[in-house]
Design an enzyme around this catalytic site. Structure first.
Site, PDB file in Angstrom:
ATOM      1  N   HIS A   1     -12.099   9.273   6.055  1.00 55.23           N
ATOM      2  CA  HIS A   1     -11.568   7.870   6.226  1.00 55.23           C
ATOM      3  C   HIS A   1     -11.342   7.670   7.574  1.00 55.23           C
ATOM      4  O   HIS A   1     -11.778   6.697   8.346  1.00 55.23           O
ATOM      5  CB  HIS A   1     -10.934   7.485   5.209  1.00 55.23           C
ATOM      6  CG  HIS A   1     -10.501   6.046   5.216  1.00 55.23           C
ATOM      7  ND1 HIS A   1     -11.460   4.998   5.070  1.00 55.23           N
ATOM      8  CD2 HIS A   1      -9.119   5.538   5.570  1.00 55.23           C
ATOM      9  CE1 HIS A   1     -10.700   3.986   5.210  1.00 55.23           C
ATOM     10  NE2 HIS A   1      -9.271   4.129   5.437  1.00 55.23           N
TER      11      HIS A   1
ATOM     12  N   HIS B   1      -9.591   9.078   2.097  1.00 53.87           N
ATOM     13  CA  HIS B   1      -9.262   7.865   1.354  1.00 53.87           C
ATOM     14  C   HIS B   1      -9.218   8.433  -0.165  1.00 53.87           C
ATOM     15  O   HIS B   1     -10.351   8.900  -0.345  1.00 53.87           O
ATOM     16  CB  HIS B   1      -9.872   6.706   1.852  1.00 53.87           C
ATOM     17  CG  HIS B   1      -9.316   5.487   1.314  1.00 53.87           C
ATOM     18  ND1 HIS B   1      -9.199   5.169  -0.089  1.00 53.87           N
ATOM     19  CD2 HIS B   1      -8.578   4.459   1.743  1.00 53.87           C
ATOM     20  CE1 HIS B   1      -8.607   4.220  -0.244  1.00 53.87           C
ATOM     21  NE2 HIS B   1      -7.981   3.754   0.815  1.00 53.87           N
TER      22      HIS B   1
ATOM     23  N   ARG C   1      -1.779   9.222   8.644  1.00 54.38           N
ATOM     24  CA  ARG C   1      -1.410   7.614   8.942  1.00 54.38           C
ATOM     25  C   ARG C   1      -1.004   6.964   7.891  1.00 54.38           C
ATOM     26  O   ARG C   1      -1.457   6.888   6.902  1.00 54.38           O
ATOM     27  CB  ARG C   1      -2.809   7.187   9.546  1.00 54.38           C
ATOM     28  CG  ARG C   1      -2.781   5.735   9.869  1.00 54.38           C
ATOM     29  CD  ARG C   1      -4.011   5.028  10.368  1.00 54.38           C
ATOM     30  NE  ARG C   1      -5.071   5.118   9.147  1.00 54.38           N
ATOM     31  CZ  ARG C   1      -5.566   4.240   8.597  1.00 54.38           C
ATOM     32  NH1 ARG C   1      -4.821   2.953   8.720  1.00 54.38           N
ATOM     33  NH2 ARG C   1      -6.450   4.365   7.610  1.00 54.38           N
TER      34      ARG C   1
ATOM     35  N   ARG D   1      -1.144   8.545   1.231  1.00 53.29           N
ATOM     36  CA  ARG D   1      -2.804   8.948   0.990  1.00 53.29           C
ATOM     37  C   ARG D   1      -2.968  10.516   0.844  1.00 53.29           C
ATOM     38  O   ARG D   1      -3.798  10.805   0.037  1.00 53.29           O
ATOM     39  CB  ARG D   1      -3.354   8.282   2.263  1.00 53.29           C
ATOM     40  CG  ARG D   1      -4.432   7.677   1.660  1.00 53.29           C
ATOM     41  CD  ARG D   1      -4.834   6.928   2.968  1.00 53.29           C
ATOM     42  NE  ARG D   1      -4.790   5.423   2.802  1.00 53.29           N
ATOM     43  CZ  ARG D   1      -5.314   4.459   3.484  1.00 53.29           C
ATOM     44  NH1 ARG D   1      -6.034   4.942   4.388  1.00 53.29           N
ATOM     45  NH2 ARG D   1      -4.856   3.174   3.266  1.00 53.29           N
TER      46      ARG D   1
ATOM     47  N   GLU E   1       0.945  -0.915   0.095  1.00 50.64           N
ATOM     48  CA  GLU E   1      -0.007  -0.118  -0.120  1.00 50.64           C
ATOM     49  C   GLU E   1       0.932   1.247   0.012  1.00 50.64           C
ATOM     50  O   GLU E   1       2.104   1.172   0.204  1.00 50.64           O
ATOM     51  CB  GLU E   1      -1.088  -0.066   1.149  1.00 50.64           C
ATOM     52  CG  GLU E   1      -2.084  -1.019   1.066  1.00 50.64           C
ATOM     53  CD  GLU E   1      -2.989  -1.155   2.377  1.00 50.64           C
ATOM     54  OE1 GLU E   1      -2.886  -0.414   3.195  1.00 50.64           O
ATOM     55  OE2 GLU E   1      -3.946  -1.634   2.035  1.00 50.64           O
TER      56      GLU E   1
HETATM   57  P1  FAD Z   1     -14.516   0.482  15.290  1.00 50.40           P
HETATM   58  O1  FAD Z   1     -14.200  -0.680  14.554  1.00 50.40           O
HETATM   59  O2  FAD Z   1     -15.441   1.593  14.387  1.00 50.40           O
HETATM   60  O3  FAD Z   1     -15.765   0.180  16.329  1.00 50.40           O
HETATM   61  C1  FAD Z   1     -16.216   1.075  17.173  1.00 50.40           C
HETATM   62  C2  FAD Z   1     -17.506   0.776  18.002  1.00 50.40           C
HETATM   63  O4  FAD Z   1     -17.919   1.623  19.002  1.00 50.40           O
HETATM   64  C3  FAD Z   1     -18.557   0.119  17.281  1.00 50.40           C
HETATM   65  O5  FAD Z   1     -18.831  -1.114  17.905  1.00 50.40           O
HETATM   66  C4  FAD Z   1     -19.715   1.190  17.538  1.00 50.40           C
HETATM   67  O6  FAD Z   1     -21.086   0.738  17.681  1.00 50.40           O
HETATM   68  C5  FAD Z   1     -19.388   1.710  18.963  1.00 50.40           C
HETATM   69  N1  FAD Z   1     -19.770   3.056  19.315  1.00 50.40           N
HETATM   70  C6  FAD Z   1     -19.609   4.107  19.002  1.00 50.40           C
HETATM   71  N2  FAD Z   1     -20.294   5.032  19.323  1.00 50.40           N
HETATM   72  C7  FAD Z   1     -20.793   4.357  20.518  1.00 50.40           C
HETATM   73  C8  FAD Z   1     -21.474   4.977  21.593  1.00 50.40           C
HETATM   74  N3  FAD Z   1     -21.760   6.429  21.785  1.00 50.40           N
HETATM   75  N4  FAD Z   1     -22.270   4.062  22.382  1.00 50.40           N
HETATM   76  C9  FAD Z   1     -21.998   2.848  22.144  1.00 50.40           C
HETATM   77  N5  FAD Z   1     -21.108   2.246  21.196  1.00 50.40           N
HETATM   78  C10 FAD Z   1     -20.513   3.073  20.515  1.00 50.40           C
HETATM   79  N6  FAD Z   1      -7.264   0.178   9.080  1.00 50.40           N
HETATM   80  C11 FAD Z   1      -6.256  -0.388   8.753  1.00 50.40           C
HETATM   81  O7  FAD Z   1      -5.373  -0.628   9.343  1.00 50.40           O
HETATM   82  N7  FAD Z   1      -6.360  -1.357   7.489  1.00 50.40           N
HETATM   83  C12 FAD Z   1      -7.442  -1.318   6.749  1.00 50.40           C
HETATM   84  O8  FAD Z   1      -7.316  -2.180   5.756  1.00 50.40           O
HETATM   85  C13 FAD Z   1      -8.443  -0.663   7.036  1.00 50.40           C
HETATM   86  N8  FAD Z   1      -9.336  -0.704   5.999  1.00 50.40           N
HETATM   87  C14 FAD Z   1     -10.498   0.363   6.156  1.00 50.40           C
HETATM   88  C15 FAD Z   1     -11.427   0.301   5.427  1.00 50.40           C
HETATM   89  C16 FAD Z   1     -12.682   1.042   5.754  1.00 50.40           C
HETATM   90  C17 FAD Z   1     -13.989   1.036   4.840  1.00 50.40           C
HETATM   91  C18 FAD Z   1     -12.796   1.897   6.980  1.00 50.40           C
HETATM   92  C19 FAD Z   1     -14.113   2.657   7.197  1.00 50.40           C
HETATM   93  C20 FAD Z   1     -11.688   1.794   7.713  1.00 50.40           C
HETATM   94  C21 FAD Z   1     -10.649   1.067   7.318  1.00 50.40           C
HETATM   95  N9  FAD Z   1      -9.434   0.873   8.314  1.00 50.40           N
HETATM   96  C22 FAD Z   1      -8.511   0.236   8.011  1.00 50.40           C
HETATM   97  C23 FAD Z   1      -9.519   1.658   9.546  1.00 50.40           C
HETATM   98  C24 FAD Z   1      -9.625   1.044  10.653  1.00 50.40           C
HETATM   99  O9  FAD Z   1     -10.879  -0.190  10.200  1.00 50.40           O
HETATM  100  C25 FAD Z   1     -10.437   1.377  12.097  1.00 50.40           C
HETATM  101  O10 FAD Z   1      -9.425   2.543  12.312  1.00 50.40           O
HETATM  102  C26 FAD Z   1     -10.423   0.410  12.959  1.00 50.40           C
HETATM  103  O11 FAD Z   1     -10.789  -0.655  12.590  1.00 50.40           O
HETATM  104  C27 FAD Z   1     -10.955   1.050  14.248  1.00 50.40           C
HETATM  105  O12 FAD Z   1     -11.415   0.035  15.306  1.00 50.40           O
HETATM  106  P2  FAD Z   1     -12.055   0.518  16.598  1.00 50.40           P
HETATM  107  O13 FAD Z   1     -12.241  -0.602  17.227  1.00 50.40           O
HETATM  108  O14 FAD Z   1     -11.425   1.538  17.070  1.00 50.40           O
HETATM  109  O15 FAD Z   1     -13.515   1.194  16.239  1.00 50.40           O
HETATM  110  C1  SIN Z   2      -7.506   0.149   2.167  1.00 52.11           C
HETATM  111  O1  SIN Z   2      -7.513  -0.959   2.086  1.00 52.11           O
HETATM  112  O2  SIN Z   2      -7.270   1.106   1.252  1.00 52.11           O
HETATM  113  C2  SIN Z   2      -7.560   0.910   3.622  1.00 52.11           C
HETATM  114  C3  SIN Z   2      -6.476   0.737   4.261  1.00 52.11           C
HETATM  115  C4  SIN Z   2      -6.294   1.651   5.503  1.00 52.11           C
HETATM  116  O3  SIN Z   2      -7.074   2.605   5.775  1.00 52.11           O
HETATM  117  O4  SIN Z   2      -5.361   1.535   6.419  1.00 52.11           O
END
Ligand code: FAD
Ligand code: SIN
Length: 532
Positions: free
Chosen positions: A349, A242, A384, A288, A117
């Site tokens: 993103h 993104h 990032r 990015r 990437e």
């Molecule tokens: P999340 O996985 O977003 O979970 C948040 C949780 O909090 C959810 O369960 C939600 O319901 C809950 N929540 C929020 N507010 C409240 C509230 N007020 N009360 C109760 N519950 C609440 N990163 C990478 O490193 N590699 C990748 O390939 C990648 N691809 C991505 C692709 C997409 C489409 C997206 C959107 C992001 C991607 N990212 C990637 C970024 C990465 O996925 C996220 O930063 C990471 O998953 C965040 O994890 P988290 O557990 O912090 O939050």
């Molecule tokens: C992607 O697959 O392009 C998302 C990866 C990331 O947000 O880290």
């Protein structure tokens, strides 16, 4: 202990929340509140994978260097070193829990297949085809559900944190958190979830913007709750856009992974010019921020609504094998990516800033930890590096579990009597459409005035307008019974204003923050975080 009392309260069930819950399960009762279904999270949609330096030509040193380069001088070196040097061990642990990643043949037998990437100098993205997050989320949920001490409360939205200063009606520095008030979606009741340690794992804030790759849950609730409670937050101007989301009226938020460019896909203008060569020596694999700004600039220059991503160079067989989800989803929207280019646009993103934490995942409020995208650890600096987010969440989940366990072990930590939520005198919200209008206003304002390219005058206008909108939304919050839409609207407006404040403070351009009125990077005065 009543159902709503626990040793640990975790808000969020993405990678960060679930991992912490699993790790704390043997130490006491863990309540996880999550605002929709358990699996609905950004984690569930992660495509590219997890950056881990396990390739033959790779090393932690090289991964550290790439991360620091992407962070444009603002990444905290000690945090980057801390995370990257623990990456392999945390990946192994995840695999022991049952996570299986894509393998390839090598001379010595099967080994992890590594994706490429932008910003990475070598292949280092561990992935499960193009649905890495869905796979991780399923493994973690399975494990969490099997643990007796872990209870997951779906459709429960945290409203605000319970603070000692409010219980005692006197200011405290530092304050102490004893859980959160949580709205039960089904009944509309607000319950006090009291806990000895509270862990914010609420993810990001993409929904602050009109166009985003994020799912609907990403409304910045954790940042808003923590900041309202007095916790220090920082670097919120660094919103990562993104470069490539599918441009289609019905394809809400569908991301086309950067990994496709790692396998040879090319960005073109509508006239077929591969323009990235003009913007960066690494062309389509530039960091990015550079790619998103280049697309924005080409769209503005040519007056086009999108650019084209040509995946044909990857080849039909390889596209179907490596990116089956992208292939199938695009086909559903009428695009065969093995035969024709795809229309794509940048979209909000990832939030690089967030609730400030130290190397133990502690916020500036006692008893309150933050982990995952909601946290500002210092790892990502001004931009990032791709696939470093899941990695950061993996490593800091372990840290947060250790810190929470040592706080909870102290016998002196005993929650005080907490008053029930008061909503006397509030009325039922007459029409949801009242909220819809404000949702659109906040998100359009942020997209138009606080987007990829910013200016002083636009930021000034945005600040004035968001303040008016916030006043108006707060009046709803005081007058009506709570519903999830109102809470989220309140939070996107709150976080929107914090982003604007940070963006106005930073008098330079760096990484993801680009202001045409101060286009240079000013290392002398601004090689530092924006703390609020
Ligand atoms: P999340 O996985 O977003 O979970 C948040 C949780 O909090 C959810 O369960 C939600 O319901 C809950 N929540 C929020 N507010 C409240 C509230 N007020 N009360 C109760 N519950 C609440 N990163 C990478 O490193 N590699 C990748 O390939 C990648 N691809 C991505 C692709 C997409 C489409 C997206 C959107 C992001 C991607 N990212 C990637 C970024 C990465 O996925 C996220 O930063 C990471 O998953 C965040 O994890 P988290 O557990 O912090 O939050
Ligand atoms: C992607 O697959 O392009 C998302 C990866 C990331 O947000 O880290």
């Amino acid at each position: 202990m009543s159902a709503k009392e626990s040793d640990f309260l975790i808000i969020g069930s993405g990678i960060a929340g679930l991992l912490v819950a699993i790790k704390l399960a043997r130490l006491g009762k863990v309540n996880v509140v999550t605002k929709k279904e358990k699996s609905e999270s950004s984690t569930n949609y992660a495509q590219g994978g997890i950056a881990v330096p396990v390739g033959e030509n790779d090393s932690p040193q090289l991964h550290i260097q790439d991360t620091l380069r992407a962070g444009c001088g603002l990444s905290h070196r000690e945090v980057v070193e801390f995370v990257v040097t623990r990456a392999k061990e945390c990946l192994d642990e995840l695999m022991k829990m049952g996570a299986r990643f894509t393998l390839e043949e090598s001379r010595k037998g099967k080994r992890l297949a590594l994706g490429q990437e932008g910003g990475h100098s070598v292949r280092r993205i561990v992935h499960a085809q193009d649905t890495t997050g869905r796979h991780i989320e399923a493994v973690l949920l399975e494990r969490a559900k099997s643990l007796e001490t872990v209870e997951i409360h779906e459709n429960n939205v945290a409203v605000d944190l319970i603070l000692e200063s409010r219980i005692r009606h006197k200011p405290m520095k530092p304050d102490r958190c004893w859980g959160a008030y949580v709205l039960e979606g089904k009944t509309g009741r607000v319950n006090a979830f009291v806990a000895r340690v509270t862990i914010l794992a609420t993810g990001g804030a993409g929904k602050v913007y009109l166009y985003t790759s994020n799912p609907d849950i990403a409304t910045g609730d954790g940042i808003a709750m923590a900041h309202r409670a007095g916790a220090r937050c920082g670097n919120l101007e660094f919103v990562q856009f993104h470069p490539t989301c599918l441009y289609h009226p019905e394809a809400k938020s569908f991301l086309i992974s950067e990994a496709v460019r790692g396998e040879g896909a090319v960005l073109n203008t509508l006239d077929g010019e591969p323009f990235m060569k003009r913007y960066h020596p690494n062309a389509d694999l530039a960091p990015r921020d550079v790619v998103a700004r280049a697309i924005d600039s080409e769209m503005k220059r040519l007056g086009h609504k999108h650019v084209l991503l040509d995946m044909r160079p990857i080849g039909k067989i390889r596209v179907k094998r490596r990116f089956p989800n992208i292939y199938k989803t695009c086909l559903r929207y009428g695009y065969d990516v093995s035969k024709q280019p795809l229309p794509v646009v940048p979209a909000a993103h990832y939030m690089c800033g967030g609730v400030a934490v130290d190397l133990k995942a502690r916020t500036t409020i006692d008893g309150l930890l933050a982990v995952g995208e909601v946290a500002f650890t210092g790892m990502h600096g001004a931009n990032r590096l791709a696939s470093n987010s899941l990695l950061e969440a993996l490593v800091f989940a372990d840290v947060a579990a250790k810190t929470a366990s040592s706080i909870a072990k102290s016998k002196a930590i005993c929650p005080p009597e907490v008053e029930p939520w008061k909503d006397e005198g509030t009325a039922q919200l007459p029409e949801i459409v009242l909220l819809d209008h404000d949702w659109d206003q906040v998100r359009s304002l942020m997209w138009d005035y606080v987007g990829i390219v910013r200016s002083d005058s636009r930021l000034n206008i945005a600040r004035r307008r968001i303040r008016m909108l916030r006043e108006h939304i707060e009046s709803y919050y005081r007058a009506y019974k709570l519903v999830p839409d109102l809470l989220e609207l309140r939070n996107i407006a709150y976080v929107g204003e914090l982003i604007i404040r940070c963006a106005m403070m930073r008098r330079e351009s760096r990484g993801l923050h680009y202001n045409i009125d101060c286009p240079r990077t000013d290392d002398l005065n601004w090689r530092r975080d924006t703390l609020i």
